[in-house]
Design a protein around this motif. Structure first.
Motif, PDB file in Angstrom:
ATOM      1  N   THR A   1       0.828  -1.273   0.084  1.00  0.00           N
ATOM      2  CA  THR A   1       0.061   0.163   0.090  1.00  0.00           C
ATOM      3  C   THR A   1       0.801   1.483   0.129  1.00  0.00           C
ATOM      4  O   THR A   1       2.148   1.320   0.520  1.00  0.00           O
TER       5      THR A   1
ATOM      6  N   GLU B   1       2.348   4.332   1.378  1.00  0.00           N
ATOM      7  CA  GLU B   1       2.498   4.930   2.772  1.00  0.00           C
ATOM      8  C   GLU B   1       2.642   6.631   2.748  1.00  0.00           C
ATOM      9  O   GLU B   1       1.999   6.971   3.577  1.00  0.00           O
ATOM     10  N   SER B   2       3.323   6.991   1.700  1.00  0.00           N
ATOM     11  CA  SER B   2       3.320   8.449   1.579  1.00  0.00           C
ATOM     12  C   SER B   2       3.805   8.652   0.241  1.00  0.00           C
ATOM     13  O   SER B   2       4.285   8.093  -0.587  1.00  0.00           O
TER      14      SER B   2
ATOM     15  N   ARG C   1       4.604   0.535   1.403  1.00  0.00           N
ATOM     16  CA  ARG C   1       4.842  -0.456   2.235  1.00  0.00           C
ATOM     17  C   ARG C   1       4.503  -1.914   2.105  1.00  0.00           C
ATOM     18  O   ARG C   1       3.369  -1.879   1.259  1.00  0.00           O
TER      19      ARG C   1
ATOM     20  N   VAL D   1       9.833  -1.194   3.144  1.00  0.00           N
ATOM     21  CA  VAL D   1       9.454   0.040   2.320  1.00  0.00           C
ATOM     22  C   VAL D   1      10.187   0.214   1.125  1.00  0.00           C
ATOM     23  O   VAL D   1      11.347   0.242   1.131  1.00  0.00           O
TER      24      VAL D   1
ATOM     25  N   LYS E   1      -2.438   8.054  -0.310  1.00  0.00           N
ATOM     26  CA  LYS E   1      -2.059   7.214   0.973  1.00  0.00           C
ATOM     27  C   LYS E   1      -2.916   6.012   1.282  1.00  0.00           C
ATOM     28  O   LYS E   1      -4.050   6.408   1.319  1.00  0.00           O
TER      29      LYS E   1
END
Length: 338
Positions: A93, A95-96, A110, A149, A172
């Motif tokens: 997914t 993450e940022s 991640r 990550v 996100k």
């Protein structure tokens, strides 16, 4: 009557094959999978060394290496390739998503389990609901790496299918599927001096190679040439400072440079004197990689490439047609997309 079968030895394993088989097909016939991706001469993932024997390189030879997807057996031969991580598909997914400079993003994904990759390789990323794109994972610019990550540097193209959606439709928590790693332009543990060149987000794989080489082989001679169309595209200034503090020679260049801190020459024009002992890595626009390859070839240097094809300037059939035309002009370039 001509011989129709032969023996090919791959990394020490003898395999019966047919004359005329590509090296990849010969390996598969013996249940040995050579690293590969596109199987059309674009990505360089399947480049192998010919140690001896009868191999028709079909125009793909560079020093003692050929592309396994195109080169064919003409008789008995022995080849070898560098071990690489097994290609896998991993879910993750977003993450940022962080802007690192205008039109340049750092995207962190991640993953459900650790993704193993070598500095310089690329992954195929599919954001849920969007077509797949090839990006090179890289070391974070501030070096705060995490095992689970994956970090990408992505240039945003207006009205593009994927990159322009990052930070809005893709944000996100968005699901991502990663497949790989692929590519032949990865760092090898060798003693020879290395020259690293990049343009645009081609800096991502080159930065990861520079960090790994600097920390893993601190006495190795490393030179780096980082280019961009304009100074605004030099998004990696903090990383450059870190490299210089470790004694690595770094040259910046852009068309609007001041010829002091940022030069105006093209990266390949700044390679300096090369010899057969040099190892050159290049990533970025296909035109940059091709020009660098030519200089390296003339000097007899070993060359590894990871060029980037922009796959999202427009939509539909026009995108496909333009992509095919670009690939036809650079028949042996990698298919990693920025």
């Amino acid at each position: 009557m001509s011989k129709s079968t032969c023996t090919v030895t791959i990394n020490g394993k003898k395999i019966k094959a047919n004359v005329g088989d590509t090296l990849i097909d010969a390996g598969l016939g013996g249940r040995l999978v050579l690293p590969h991706d596109c199987c059309s001469g674009q990505c360089e993932t399947c480049r192998v060394r010919v140690l001896s024997g009868q191999v028709d390189d079909l125009g793909t030879r560079e020093k003692n290496s050929v592309l396994g997807c195109l080169a064919v057996l003409e008789g008995d031969a022995e080849i070898s390739y560098d071990p690489v991580p097994i290609v896998k598909t991993v879910k993750g997914t977003v993450e940022s998503i962080r802007k690192i400079k205008e039109d340049y993003l750092e995207v962190r994904v991640r993953t459900a389990r650790r993704v193993t990759w070598l500095p310089g390789q690329y992954l195929r990323a599919t954001f849920a609901g969007y077509p797949a794109r090839d990006y090179s994972p890289t070391t974070p610019l501030n070096l705060d790496a995490e095992l689970d990550v994956i970090v990408f540097h992505i240039k945003v193209y207006p009205n593009s299918i994927v990159s322009s959606k990052l930070g809005n439709q893709i944000d996100k928590g968005h699901s991502v599927k990663l497949r790989g790693p692929f590519g032949n332009g990865f760092l090898r543990r060798q003693p020879e001096p290395i020259v690293l060149t990049s343009t645009g987000t081609g800096f991502a794989p080159i930065w990861s190679i520079a960090v790994a080489a600097s920390m893993g082989q601190p006495n190795r001679d490393i030179r780096m040439i980082v280019g961009s169309r304009t100074r605004d595209g030099l998004y990696m200034r903090d990383a450059i400072r870190w490299l210089k503090n470790r004694g690595i020679s770094v040259t910046l260049t852009a068309s609007d440079g001041d010829n002091e801190t940022v030069l105006t020459a093209r990266p390949y024009e700044l390679l300096g004197e090369l010899s057969e002992d040099h190892i050159v890595y290049s990533a970025g626009a296909p035109s940059h990689v091709d020009a660098t390859r030519d200089v390296a070839r003339q000097a007899g240097a070993t060359f590894y490439a990871d060029p980037f094809f922009v796959a999202e300037e427009s939509k539909g059939l026009l995108t496909l047609a333009n992509s095919l035309l670009r690939k036809a002009k650079t028949p042996f370039a990698s298919a990693a997309a920025s």
